[in-house]
Write a protein that holds these residues in place. Structure first.
Motif, PDB file in Angstrom:
ATOM      1  N   UNK A   1      -5.879  -5.447   4.144  1.00 54.77           N
ATOM      2  CA  UNK A   1      -4.941  -6.217   4.964  1.00 54.77           C
ATOM      3  C   UNK A   1      -3.782  -6.750   4.130  1.00 54.77           C
ATOM      4  N   UNK A   2      -4.071  -7.234   2.951  1.00 53.73           N
ATOM      5  CA  UNK A   2      -3.035  -7.794   2.079  1.00 53.73           C
ATOM      6  C   UNK A   2      -2.058  -6.712   1.613  1.00 53.73           C
ATOM      7  N   UNK A   3      -2.586  -5.572   1.208  1.00 52.40           N
ATOM      8  CA  UNK A   3      -1.724  -4.469   0.761  1.00 52.40           C
ATOM      9  C   UNK A   3      -0.906  -3.935   1.935  1.00 52.40           C
TER      10      UNK A   3
ATOM     11  N   UNK B   1       2.189   1.962   3.681  1.00 49.19           N
ATOM     12  CA  UNK B   1       1.126   2.475   2.811  1.00 49.19           C
ATOM     13  C   UNK B   1      -0.170   2.743   3.574  1.00 49.19           C
ATOM     14  N   UNK B   2      -0.268   2.259   4.800  1.00 44.71           N
ATOM     15  CA  UNK B   2      -1.499   2.500   5.564  1.00 44.71           C
ATOM     16  C   UNK B   2      -1.694   3.987   5.872  1.00 44.71           C
ATOM     17  N   UNK B   3      -0.651   4.790   5.697  1.00 46.47           N
ATOM     18  CA  UNK B   3      -0.784   6.243   5.872  1.00 46.47           C
ATOM     19  C   UNK B   3      -1.350   6.920   4.625  1.00 46.47           C
ATOM     20  N   UNK B   4      -1.497   6.189   3.539  1.00 45.89           N
ATOM     21  CA  UNK B   4      -2.007   6.739   2.290  1.00 45.89           C
ATOM     22  C   UNK B   4      -3.532   6.865   2.372  1.00 45.89           C
ATOM     23  N   UNK B   5      -4.049   8.047   2.079  1.00 46.45           N
ATOM     24  CA  UNK B   5      -5.483   8.305   2.183  1.00 46.45           C
ATOM     25  C   UNK B   5      -6.306   7.370   1.295  1.00 46.45           C
TER      26      UNK B   5
END
Length: 155
Positions: free
Chosen positions: A133-135, A142-146
């Motif tokens: 959540x923080x990142x 960046x949530x698309x990063x595996x």
């Protein structure tokens, strides 16, 4: 009682730069290696009672730690031992399954503390979710990063 938290570096700290990707970087394609060892540093505290397992005195790369915790959760869930280390120092933390509890030991420090397995596994999962959540808040794309998705995944 188990405490597992992290604190972001202050904006005026050199460590705060680890919370920004280069302007030309595509967050979805930053390598796992870079995410583990270059970005998202924070101070982490892990304590069982009065015993500091991870002291908040230094900075730890959160992606590396969260992914290490994920592996430990899986092993502990199967009743196996687990361990994780630090990029910044030679210490290794060992989680040894002892019935319904886990004995936590350090390769560098003279302590042995016990915590219920279910409590430890739950706290490790909550920590991972907080890191995710923080990142995601700091770098939404960046949530698309595996590798980042793996932090949150239960698989």
């Amino acid at each position: 009682m188990l405490v597992l938290t992290f604190t972001l570096p202050p904006a005026d700290s050199g460590w705060s730069r680890t919370w920004s990707l280069p302007a030309d970087a595509d967050p979805a394609h930053v390598s796992e290696m870079d995410l583990r060892y270059k970005y998202f540093a924070a101070k982490v505290k892990m304590a069982v009672g009065e015993t500091a397992v991870i002291s908040p005195g230094g900075h730890v790369q959160l992606v590396d730690l969260a992914l290490s915790f994920k592996g430990a959760e899986a092993r502990l869930g199967r009743g196996e031992d687990a361990s994780f280390g630090f990029t910044e120092r030679p210490e290794v933390i060992h989680f040894r399954a002892v019935g319904p509890t886990v004995r936590i030991e350090s390769s560098e420090k003279p302590y042995q503390v016990d915590v219920e397995t279910r409590v430890l596994v739950s706290e490790l999962a909550q920590f991972r979710n907080s890191v995710y959540e923080c990142i995601a808040k700091a770098v939404p794309q960046i949530v698309a990063n595996e590798s980042i998705r793996q932090i949150r995944s239960r698989e």
